[in-house]
Write a protein that holds these residues in place. Sequence first.
Motif, PDB file in Angstrom:
ATOM      1  N   PRO A 104      -2.459  14.505   1.011  1.00 28.11           N
ATOM      2  CA  PRO A 104      -2.935  15.445   2.024  1.00 28.11           C
ATOM      3  C   PRO A 104      -4.420  15.283   2.347  1.00 28.11           C
ATOM      4  CG  PRO A 104      -2.724  16.558  -0.068  1.00 28.11           C
ATOM      5  CD  PRO A 104      -2.224  15.164  -0.274  1.00 28.11           C
ATOM      6  N   LYS A 105      -5.209  14.719   1.431  1.00 27.02           N
ATOM      7  CA  LYS A 105      -6.657  14.599   1.651  1.00 27.02           C
ATOM      8  C   LYS A 105      -7.052  13.136   1.730  1.00 27.02           C
ATOM      9  CE  LYS A 105      -7.924  18.769  -0.873  1.00 27.02           C
ATOM     10  NZ  LYS A 105      -8.724  19.272  -1.988  1.00 27.02           N
ATOM     11  N   VAL A 106      -7.564  12.764   2.888  1.00 26.45           N
ATOM     12  CA  VAL A 106      -8.071  11.412   3.090  1.00 26.45           C
ATOM     13  C   VAL A 106      -9.503  11.564   3.581  1.00 26.45           C
ATOM     14  CG1 VAL A 106      -7.808   9.255   4.342  1.00 26.45           C
ATOM     15  CG2 VAL A 106      -5.778  10.544   3.671  1.00 26.45           C
ATOM     16  N   GLY A 107     -10.447  10.961   2.861  1.00 24.77           N
ATOM     17  CA  GLY A 107     -11.850  11.082   3.220  1.00 24.77           C
ATOM     18  C   GLY A 107     -12.508   9.722   3.299  1.00 24.77           C
ATOM     19  N   PHE A 108     -13.735   9.717   3.796  1.00 26.41           N
ATOM     20  CA  PHE A 108     -14.491   8.483   3.966  1.00 26.41           C
ATOM     21  C   PHE A 108     -15.730   8.502   3.093  1.00 26.41           C
ATOM     22  CE2 PHE A 108     -12.220   9.090   7.951  1.00 26.41           C
ATOM     23  CZ  PHE A 108     -11.588   7.868   8.063  1.00 26.41           C
ATOM     24  N   ILE A 109     -16.052   7.350   2.559  1.00 20.95           N
ATOM     25  CA  ILE A 109     -17.290   7.170   1.820  1.00 20.95           C
ATOM     26  C   ILE A 109     -18.262   6.490   2.771  1.00 20.95           C
ATOM     27  CG2 ILE A 109     -18.387   6.088  -0.174  1.00 20.95           C
ATOM     28  CD1 ILE A 109     -16.331   8.183  -0.965  1.00 20.95           C
ATOM     29  N   SER A 110     -19.434   7.081   2.942  1.00 23.22           N
ATOM     30  CA  SER A 110     -20.420   6.507   3.854  1.00 23.22           C
ATOM     31  C   SER A 110     -21.795   6.575   3.217  1.00 23.22           C
ATOM     32  CB  SER A 110     -20.415   7.257   5.185  1.00 23.22           C
ATOM     33  OG  SER A 110     -20.806   8.594   4.971  1.00 23.22           O
ATOM     34  N   GLU A 111     -22.714   5.874   3.817  1.00 21.69           N
ATOM     35  CA  GLU A 111     -24.099   5.911   3.369  1.00 21.69           C
ATOM     36  C   GLU A 111     -24.838   6.913   4.224  1.00 21.69           C
ATOM     37  OE1 GLU A 111     -26.701   2.476   2.881  1.00 21.69           O
ATOM     38  OE2 GLU A 111     -24.912   1.378   2.315  1.00 21.69           O
ATOM     39  N   PRO A 112     -25.549   7.850   3.594  1.00 23.46           N
ATOM     40  CA  PRO A 112     -26.319   8.801   4.408  1.00 23.46           C
ATOM     41  C   PRO A 112     -27.520   8.103   5.041  1.00 23.46           C
ATOM     42  CG  PRO A 112     -26.733   9.173   2.084  1.00 23.46           C
ATOM     43  CD  PRO A 112     -25.654   8.124   2.180  1.00 23.46           C
ATOM     44  N   GLU A 113     -28.007   8.672   6.111  1.00 23.27           N
ATOM     45  CA  GLU A 113     -29.203   8.155   6.777  1.00 23.27           C
ATOM     46  C   GLU A 113     -30.366   8.209   5.784  1.00 23.27           C
ATOM     47  OE1 GLU A 113     -29.781   6.984   9.920  1.00 23.27           O
ATOM     48  OE2 GLU A 113     -27.617   7.013  10.254  1.00 23.27           O
ATOM     49  N   PRO A 114     -31.237   7.225   5.805  1.00 18.27           N
ATOM     50  CA  PRO A 114     -32.405   7.265   4.914  1.00 18.27           C
ATOM     51  C   PRO A 114     -33.243   8.508   5.199  1.00 18.27           C
ATOM     52  CG  PRO A 114     -32.210   5.115   5.954  1.00 18.27           C
ATOM     53  CD  PRO A 114     -31.201   6.011   6.593  1.00 18.27           C
ATOM     54  N   GLY A 115     -33.587   9.225   4.142  1.00 19.93           N
ATOM     55  CA  GLY A 115     -34.408  10.418   4.289  1.00 19.93           C
ATOM     56  C   GLY A 115     -33.644  11.656   4.676  1.00 19.93           C
ATOM     57  N   THR A 174      -4.460   2.499   7.871  1.00 24.86           N
ATOM     58  CA  THR A 174      -4.550   2.869   6.453  1.00 24.86           C
ATOM     59  C   THR A 174      -4.425   4.379   6.277  1.00 24.86           C
ATOM     60  OG1 THR A 174      -5.978   0.964   6.082  1.00 24.86           O
ATOM     61  CG2 THR A 174      -5.966   2.664   4.388  1.00 24.86           C
ATOM     62  N   ILE A 175      -5.077   5.138   7.132  1.00 24.09           N
ATOM     63  CA  ILE A 175      -4.958   6.604   7.066  1.00 24.09           C
ATOM     64  C   ILE A 175      -3.503   7.012   7.276  1.00 24.09           C
ATOM     65  CG2 ILE A 175      -5.573   8.752   8.237  1.00 24.09           C
ATOM     66  CD1 ILE A 175      -8.272   7.448   8.903  1.00 24.09           C
ATOM     67  N   TYR A 176      -2.854   6.438   8.274  1.00 21.69           N
ATOM     68  CA  TYR A 176      -1.464   6.762   8.567  1.00 21.69           C
ATOM     69  C   TYR A 176      -0.565   6.435   7.379  1.00 21.69           C
ATOM     70  CZ  TYR A 176       3.134   6.583  10.742  1.00 21.69           C
ATOM     71  OH  TYR A 176       4.447   6.773  11.028  1.00 21.69           O
ATOM     72  N   THR A 177      -0.776   5.292   6.766  1.00 23.67           N
ATOM     73  CA  THR A 177       0.047   4.886   5.624  1.00 23.67           C
ATOM     74  C   THR A 177      -0.127   5.850   4.458  1.00 23.67           C
ATOM     75  OG1 THR A 177      -0.100   2.581   6.290  1.00 23.67           O
ATOM     76  CG2 THR A 177       0.516   3.009   4.002  1.00 23.67           C
ATOM     77  N   MET A 178      -1.366   6.246   4.180  1.00 22.70           N
ATOM     78  CA  MET A 178      -1.615   7.146   3.046  1.00 22.70           C
ATOM     79  C   MET A 178      -1.072   8.551   3.328  1.00 22.70           C
ATOM     80  SD  MET A 178      -2.731   5.069   0.936  1.00 22.70           S
ATOM     81  CE  MET A 178      -3.198   6.077  -0.447  1.00 22.70           C
ATOM     82  N   LEU A 202       0.833  -1.201   0.000  1.00 21.83           N
ATOM     83  CA  LEU A 202       0.000   0.000   0.000  1.00 21.83           C
ATOM     84  C   LEU A 202       0.866   1.250   0.000  1.00 21.83           C
ATOM     85  CD1 LEU A 202      -2.835   1.285   0.212  1.00 21.83           C
ATOM     86  CD2 LEU A 202      -2.604   1.119   2.697  1.00 21.83           C
ATOM     87  N   LEU A 203       1.889   1.277   0.841  1.00 23.36           N
ATOM     88  CA  LEU A 203       2.790   2.426   0.889  1.00 23.36           C
ATOM     89  C   LEU A 203       3.531   2.593  -0.425  1.00 23.36           C
ATOM     90  CD1 LEU A 203       4.034   4.725   2.542  1.00 23.36           C
ATOM     91  CD2 LEU A 203       5.726   3.104   3.367  1.00 23.36           C
ATOM     92  N   ASP A 204       4.060   1.503  -0.979  1.00 23.56           N
ATOM     93  CA  ASP A 204       4.801   1.582  -2.240  1.00 23.56           C
ATOM     94  C   ASP A 204       3.908   2.052  -3.385  1.00 23.56           C
ATOM     95  OD1 ASP A 204       7.018   0.689  -0.886  1.00 23.56           O
ATOM     96  OD2 ASP A 204       6.794  -1.412  -1.532  1.00 23.56           O
ATOM     97  N   ARG A 205       2.704   1.508  -3.470  1.00 22.21           N
ATOM     98  CA  ARG A 205       1.784   1.915  -4.546  1.00 22.21           C
ATOM     99  C   ARG A 205       1.361   3.368  -4.386  1.00 22.21           C
ATOM    100  NH1 ARG A 205      -2.593  -2.635  -6.199  1.00 22.21           N
ATOM    101  NH2 ARG A 205      -2.829  -1.221  -7.958  1.00 22.21           N
ATOM    102  N   ALA A 206       1.136   3.801  -3.147  1.00 16.66           N
ATOM    103  CA  ALA A 206       0.707   5.175  -2.899  1.00 16.66           C
ATOM    104  C   ALA A 206       1.802   6.165  -3.268  1.00 16.66           C
ATOM    105  CB  ALA A 206       0.300   5.344  -1.437  1.00 16.66           C
ATOM    106  N   VAL A 207       3.035   5.873  -2.889  1.00 18.36           N
ATOM    107  CA  VAL A 207       4.155   6.759  -3.233  1.00 18.36           C
ATOM    108  C   VAL A 207       4.325   6.817  -4.748  1.00 18.36           C
ATOM    109  CG1 VAL A 207       6.666   7.009  -3.084  1.00 18.36           C
ATOM    110  CG2 VAL A 207       5.351   6.515  -1.025  1.00 18.36           C
ATOM    111  N   ALA A 208       4.280   5.661  -5.412  1.00 15.19           N
ATOM    112  CA  ALA A 208       4.434   5.623  -6.873  1.00 15.19           C
ATOM    113  C   ALA A 208       3.306   6.383  -7.562  1.00 15.19           C
ATOM    114  CB  ALA A 208       4.468   4.170  -7.351  1.00 15.19           C
ATOM    115  N   LYS A 209       2.076   6.251  -7.079  1.00 17.31           N
ATOM    116  CA  LYS A 209       0.922   6.946  -7.669  1.00 17.31           C
ATOM    117  C   LYS A 209       1.067   8.445  -7.526  1.00 17.31           C
ATOM    118  CE  LYS A 209      -3.660   7.530  -8.531  1.00 17.31           C
ATOM    119  NZ  LYS A 209      -3.758   8.407  -9.652  1.00 17.31           N
ATOM    120  N   LEU A 210       1.436   8.906  -6.343  1.00 12.70           N
ATOM    121  CA  LEU A 210       1.572  10.339  -6.110  1.00 12.70           C
ATOM    122  C   LEU A 210       2.711  10.920  -6.933  1.00 12.70           C
ATOM    123  CD1 LEU A 210       0.179  12.518  -4.502  1.00 12.70           C
ATOM    124  CD2 LEU A 210       1.781  12.124  -2.650  1.00 12.70           C
TER     125      LEU A 210
END
Length: 162
Positions: free
Chosen positions: A145-156, A135-139, A90-98
């Motif tokens: 610089p930007k790490v976010g979460f994908i979540s499901e909103p509450e119904p309604g 995972t956050i620490y590794t990235m 994960l660290l190697d791929r992230a560094v290479a991608k950036l």
Amino acid sequence: MAMSVGSDGGDDKPMSDINTTPLVDVMLVLLIIFLIAVPVVVQTVQLQLPKVAFEPTTTKPENVSLSITQGSDGSCAVYWNMTRVSSNELLDRAVAKLEADIKKAGGVENMTPEDLPEVHIRGDINVPYRCIGGTIYTMQRAGFPKVGFISEPEPGSHTRRL
């Protein structure tokens, strides 16, 4: 506590004095409870908490999508798109991608923070926080610089107009 026995003149009037001792005892107990509880309830540090709002995710092709689940043996299972990776991979791929994205943009001086790719993490609800935090620490260690979460909103919680 005093008690009257017998009477002088045969006066059979009911006693009209109220016994205030239990009332005073209850009030003193309540006073002590409030003296202890009020400093706990009142916060002394002024904070401005973030306002939570539903914002649809805008996905750019250069963003990194990570999924985190718990493996059958209890270990953390991190997936880069659909490929399972170890923490070192994960660290190697992230560094290479950036580095590739920075090189493609012509160097760091040609980029703004908004141009840098983001990391979007989707974590299973049953995953221990150590997996998410690692995972956050590794990235962040890789330089994202930007790490976010994908979540499901509450119904309604939002309405969609057609």
